[in-house]
Design an enzyme around this catalytic site. Structure first.
Site, PDB file in Angstrom:
ATOM      1  CD1 TRP A   5      37.441  37.663  39.304  1.00 16.08           C
ATOM      2  CD2 TRP A   5      35.249  37.289  39.113  1.00 16.08           C
ATOM      3  NE1 TRP A   5      36.807  38.875  39.310  1.00 16.08           N
ATOM      4  CE2 TRP A   5      35.472  38.680  39.193  1.00 16.08           C
ATOM      5  CE3 TRP A   5      33.940  36.826  38.998  1.00 16.08           C
ATOM      6  CZ2 TRP A   5      34.420  39.606  39.154  1.00 16.08           C
ATOM      7  CZ3 TRP A   5      32.892  37.745  38.956  1.00 16.08           C
ATOM      8  CH2 TRP A   5      33.142  39.115  39.037  1.00 16.08           C
TER       9      TRP A   5
ATOM     10  CG  ASP B 223      37.207  33.376  34.064  1.00 13.93           C
ATOM     11  OD1 ASP B 223      37.390  34.170  33.114  1.00 13.93           O
ATOM     12  OD2 ASP B 223      36.548  33.670  35.085  1.00 13.93           O
TER      13      ASP B 223
ATOM     14  CE  LYS C 201      36.582  41.320  33.331  1.00 13.46           C
ATOM     15  NZ  LYS C 201      36.208  42.344  34.300  1.00 13.46           N
TER      16      LYS C 201
HETATM   17  C1  LIG Z   1      38.070  36.765  35.790  1.00 12.06           C
HETATM   18  C2  LIG Z   1      36.618  37.104  35.717  1.00 12.06           C
HETATM   19  N1  LIG Z   1      35.725  36.120  35.551  1.00 12.06           N
HETATM   20  C3  LIG Z   1      34.414  36.380  35.475  1.00 12.06           C
HETATM   21  C4  LIG Z   1      33.930  37.656  35.581  1.00 12.06           C
HETATM   22  C5  LIG Z   1      32.464  37.894  35.512  1.00 12.06           C
HETATM   23  O1  LIG Z   1      32.133  38.383  34.278  1.00 12.06           O
HETATM   24  P1  LIG Z   1      30.676  38.895  33.905  1.00 12.06           P
HETATM   25  O2  LIG Z   1      30.364  40.028  34.824  1.00 12.06           O
HETATM   26  O3  LIG Z   1      30.839  39.285  32.481  1.00 12.06           O
HETATM   27  O4  LIG Z   1      29.735  37.763  34.086  1.00 12.06           O
HETATM   28  C6  LIG Z   1      34.808  38.716  35.764  1.00 12.06           C
HETATM   29  C7  LIG Z   1      34.292  40.107  35.854  1.00 12.06           C
HETATM   30  O5  LIG Z   1      34.951  41.043  36.199  1.00 12.06           O
HETATM   31  C8  LIG Z   1      36.190  38.430  35.827  1.00 12.06           C
HETATM   32  O6  LIG Z   1      37.075  39.416  36.027  1.00 12.06           O
END
Ligand SMILES: Cc1ncc(COP(=O)(O)O)c(C=O)c1O
Length: 369
Positions: free
Chosen positions: A101, A176, A200
């Site tokens: 991520w 994040d 989540k």
């Molecule tokens: C830590 C983290 N950041 C970002 C995201 C991406 O999120 P989204 O799919 O809502 O854009 C995720 C998705 O699982 C994630 O676990």
């Protein structure tokens, strides 16, 4: 009603009490004659839902007054662009990469920042260890430093947020916290901005939470879309455009559920942290004590929320997953980029779910020994 245990990494399990309440209010919210999805976001009914949700979240996460809480759309990946559009001032951005991520965040920020510097990376360890903050080579005058405080795929978590001031940097820390928001308290004295998708630990997909320090507002790049300009969103109480009303409502019910949670003398997020630590310990101990299962993440960085594990004999993966499903243990398959298994133990997962998983893992190992 007995439901299976759902270990999905997201969208993920929502407390049954929350779903039941939403179901009972689906056609008629509090005698208004309307369901929440059918209400104007500017009407007094929805405004009361919104204000309660915001106040409850502020209380649960102990968000200080100088931070704004924004309810947005676009998810974590959109924030990878929205953050540099608002905060980079087209200057240098520091990044710490500890898994998939944050890798994506670094790539996206390159579109907006003049330079993205990788100041710390866990890549050499295949993302099984965190780069030690003392070794980060922080840029002078960086507009911010970004890290992912819990990497959902690699199962690696900052148990403590770094203190950038103590490391000699004035840059605000951006985190994040998509996959561990509300699982433990946040030290806001170390944070400039935190963002996370709701799907989540807070509610359904479609809602993105942003908590941002006021002094960081008002510096968006000219190209930043108005609906993503944090100052415009904040000045309009997240209602510059139509907010994700259903997501805010379900998150609000989840906040009330969180406020009711107790562990001994603790309530709310502190109670969740105690429960989450117990849940994670139970599963990590079972993995570490077995001959069949393995988790490769350094002990001081193991995620309490997302626990990847591998069968030493991968040919047994399908049998493991089929047996788990038969016992009502759902969505344990690991992310396709790393394989194996992953158990996500978000707030809605009770200790009994982890006990059931551990009992099944022991049974599976013994049967096939
Ligand atoms: C830590 C983290 N950041 C970002 C995201 C991406 O999120 P989204 O799919 O809502 O854009 C995720 C998705 O699982 C994630 O676990």
């Amino acid at each position: 009603m007995n439901r299976p245990y759902n270990f999905s990494a997201g969208p993920a399990a929502i407390p049954a009490e929350v779903l039941q309440q939403a179901a009972s209010e689906m056609l008629d919210w509090h005698g208004s004659g309307m369901g929440v999805m059918e209400m104007s976001h500017r009407g007094k009914e929805f405004v009361s839902i919104y204000e309660q949700a915001e106040a409850d979240l502020r209380e649960l996460l102990a968000v200080p007054a100088q931070f704004k809480i924004l309810f947005m759309q676009g998810g974590g990946l959109a924030e990878n662009a929205i953050v540099p559009l608002n905060l980079s001032r087209a200057a240098t951005v520091d990044m710490v990469v500890t898994g998939s991520w944050s890798q994506k965040s670094a790539k996206e920020a390159r579109k907006y920042a003049s330079e993205v510097r990788l100041v710390g990376s866990g890549e050499a360890s295949h993302f099984t260890a965190l780069p030690e903050p003392g070794t980060w080579e922080l840029s002078r005058g960086a507009s911010y430093l970004h890290l992912c405080s819990n990497e959902t795929i690699h199962g690696i978590e900052f148990h403590d947020l770094p203190d950038l001031k103590a490391l000699g940097s004035d840059a605000p820390l951006v985190i994040d916290f998509s996959s561990h928001v509300a699982s433990r308290p946040v030290d806001w004295s170390r944070v400039g901005l935190a963002f996370g998708g709701a799907q989540k630990n807070l509610g359904p997909a479609g809602l993105t939470l942003v908590v941002v320090r006021e002094d960081l507002l008002g510096h968006a790049l000219p190209a930043c879309p108005s609906a993503f300009d944090y100052k415009i969103v904040a000045d309009n109480q997240s209602m510059f455009n139509t907010p994700p009303t259903w997501g805010i409502y379900i998150a609000g019910l989840t906040f009330q559920w969180l406020k009711r949670q107790r562990e001994g003398d603790l309530t709310g997020v502190a109670a969740m942290e105690r429960r989450n630590l117990a849940k994670a310990k139970l599963l990590y101990d079972a993995i570490d004590q077995s001959q069949l299962y393995v988790n490769k993440v350094a002990v001081n960085a193991r995620s309490r929320m997302n626990i990847p594990f591998f069968l030493r004999d991968e040919s047994r993966n399908d049998a493991f997953l089929a047996g788990a499903k038969e016992r009502g243990l759902l969505q344990l398959k690991g992310h396709k980029s790393v394989g194996g298994m992953r158990a996500s133990l978000y707030n809605a997962m009770p200790l009994s779910g982890v006990e059931a998983l551990v009992a099944y893992m022991r049974e599976f190992e013994q049967k096939q020994a």
